[in-house]
Design an enzyme around this catalytic site. Sequence first.
Site, short mmCIF file in Angstrom:
data_model
loop_
_atom_site.label_atom_id
_atom_site.label_comp_id
_atom_site.label_asym_id
_atom_site.label_seq_id
_atom_site.Cartn_x
_atom_site.Cartn_y
_atom_site.Cartn_z
N ARG A 157 -49.70 -12.63 -37.64
CA ARG A 157 -50.77 -13.18 -38.50
C ARG A 157 -52.15 -13.13 -37.83
O ARG A 157 -52.99 -14.01 -38.07
CB ARG A 157 -50.48 -14.63 -38.90
CG ARG A 157 -49.24 -14.81 -39.71
CD ARG A 157 -49.35 -14.16 -41.09
NE ARG A 157 -48.30 -14.65 -41.95
CZ ARG A 157 -47.06 -14.18 -41.96
NH1 ARG A 157 -46.72 -13.18 -41.16
NH2 ARG A 157 -46.17 -14.69 -42.78
N SER A 239 -48.09 -20.28 -46.52
CA SER A 239 -47.83 -21.05 -45.30
C SER A 239 -49.16 -21.57 -44.76
O SER A 239 -50.05 -20.79 -44.47
CB SER A 239 -47.20 -20.17 -44.23
OG SER A 239 -45.99 -19.64 -44.67
N GLU A 335 -52.32 -21.33 -40.14
CA GLU A 335 -52.46 -19.92 -40.53
C GLU A 335 -53.69 -19.79 -41.43
O GLU A 335 -54.44 -18.81 -41.34
CB GLU A 335 -51.20 -19.46 -41.28
CG GLU A 335 -51.33 -18.03 -41.76
CD GLU A 335 -50.12 -17.51 -42.52
OE1 GLU A 335 -49.00 -17.96 -42.30
OE2 GLU A 335 -50.34 -16.61 -43.35
N1 EPU Z 1 -36.55 -24.50 -43.02
C1 EPU Z 1 -36.34 -25.86 -42.95
N2 EPU Z 1 -36.62 -26.61 -44.06
C2 EPU Z 1 -37.08 -26.07 -45.21
C3 EPU Z 1 -37.32 -24.68 -45.28
C4 EPU Z 1 -37.04 -23.91 -44.17
O1 EPU Z 1 -35.90 -26.39 -41.95
O2 EPU Z 1 -37.32 -26.84 -46.16
C5 EPU Z 1 -36.24 -23.68 -41.83
C6 EPU Z 1 -34.87 -23.03 -41.96
O3 EPU Z 1 -34.24 -23.07 -40.71
C7 EPU Z 1 -35.19 -21.60 -42.31
C8 EPU Z 1 -36.47 -21.41 -41.54
O4 EPU Z 1 -37.17 -22.64 -41.68
O5 EPU Z 1 -34.21 -20.71 -41.90
C9 EPU Z 1 -37.31 -20.25 -42.00
O6 EPU Z 1 -37.64 -20.41 -43.38
P1 EPU Z 1 -38.11 -19.16 -44.26
O7 EPU Z 1 -37.12 -18.06 -44.19
O8 EPU Z 1 -38.48 -19.68 -45.62
O9 EPU Z 1 -39.40 -18.60 -43.52
P2 EPU Z 1 -40.59 -19.30 -42.75
O10 EPU Z 1 -40.45 -18.96 -41.30
O11 EPU Z 1 -40.73 -20.72 -43.11
C10 EPU Z 1 -42.11 -17.19 -42.80
C11 EPU Z 1 -43.52 -16.84 -43.20
C12 EPU Z 1 -43.63 -16.67 -44.72
C13 EPU Z 1 -42.66 -15.57 -45.13
C14 EPU Z 1 -41.24 -15.94 -44.69
C15 EPU Z 1 -40.28 -14.82 -44.92
C16 EPU Z 1 -44.95 -17.85 -41.54
C17 EPU Z 1 -45.95 -18.89 -41.23
N3 EPU Z 1 -44.44 -17.87 -42.76
O12 EPU Z 1 -41.83 -18.47 -43.34
O13 EPU Z 1 -44.95 -16.24 -44.99
O14 EPU Z 1 -42.69 -15.37 -46.54
O15 EPU Z 1 -41.23 -16.19 -43.26
O16 EPU Z 1 -40.53 -13.78 -44.02
O17 EPU Z 1 -44.66 -17.01 -40.68
C18 EPU Z 1 -47.14 -16.97 -45.54
O18 EPU Z 1 -47.49 -16.53 -44.46
O19 EPU Z 1 -47.96 -17.48 -46.35
C19 EPU Z 1 -45.73 -16.92 -45.92
C20 EPU Z 1 -45.25 -17.47 -47.02
#
Ligand code: EPU
Length: 339
Positions: A157, A239, A335
Amino acid sequence: MTSLIEHNTFHVEATANDVLYYHDATDIAKLLTKYPDAKILPIGSGSNILFTGHYDGLIFKSANKDIVVTEQNADSVLIRCGAGVVWDDFVRYCVEHDYQGAENLSLIPGTCGASAVQNIGAYGVEAKDLIVSVEAVNRKTRETETIEQEHINYGYRTSNFKTLWADTYVISAVTYRLKVATHITKGLLNLTYRGLNEAYEKMSASMPHATPLAVLRHAVIAIREQKLPPVDTIGSAGSFFMNPAVSTEKARLLQEKYPDMPHYDNADGTVKIPAAWLIEQCGWKGYREGDAAVYERQPLVLVNYGKATGKQILNLSRKIQNSVREKFGIELRTEAIII
Ligand code: EPU
């Protein structure tokens, strides 16, 4: 003074001195000549920004929505997009033409210009994997420069455009390289992100005549629609926080204390701890303070349910950062850009 409420996906009330549109590099140079001393903030669709009041300067926005194939051979295609092309229009165009590479980035809000600043990413793919070069006007010299990908210093990012060059350029166009194949098969797709392969198989069964790229696009859209608030009805900037990276030693100590803590190894030897998990552990998931809230399905997303101000959202974000710091000793970085 111009309202920015239609220029930010948080839909917060804010103002700037003016919003000015450009089409190409020549227009940018003309605007820079006309306003030599003005403060300038180039934005895309305002989907990664939190405005907290009046911006005493000019907002620059690209109105260029041209998607043009500039070169094609048997293996790949070069596509030049105006900075104002809506990112998901570009992804849809690629999928419809069977150009492979952008499909995992379906439905990400924002513009192509912003993709090159922010290095947007999702489901195992980042914009940098596709970007070949960025055309931008140097604000000091007013010259047009073509900056090759390897000089942009892309990271999670981030990029030189976001840091070192934050006040140096206005982007006019971005060129991407995608793969072409006479017959794209599932084997070419990136399905490594956890749960994506299952989502692909499920979607494939419900659209048996669709191409693999279209199936993956729809699988990604389905996941995003399930987890993330719809930007057209609920104010948000996706995010709000980035996933922190900690040392292996720090991760080990935390795991001893929190055996269920999810963690993923980064390529650089650090360990990624999901910000969503940290925020949820601190009890913020679904928390609401007036119209500023922590989204109930994905707590690293802050939302505006109506009339929240930028300052209220910022206050909420600081409280979250403080509690994550106190409980885990981890600094959550935003972010979203705060103006
Ligand atoms: N999780 C929780 N609680 C929740 C939701 C998620 O504990 O309510 C934990 C779970 O362990 C889950 C992990 O968070 O496995 C990861 O969740 P998710 O796969 O939804 O991805 P993220 O790491 O939260 C990132 C990006 C998103 C992108 C997704 C998919 C960042 C800051 N965010 O989210 O990007 O869509 O991966 O690749 O890196 C954005 O940047 O605006 C964005 C939405």
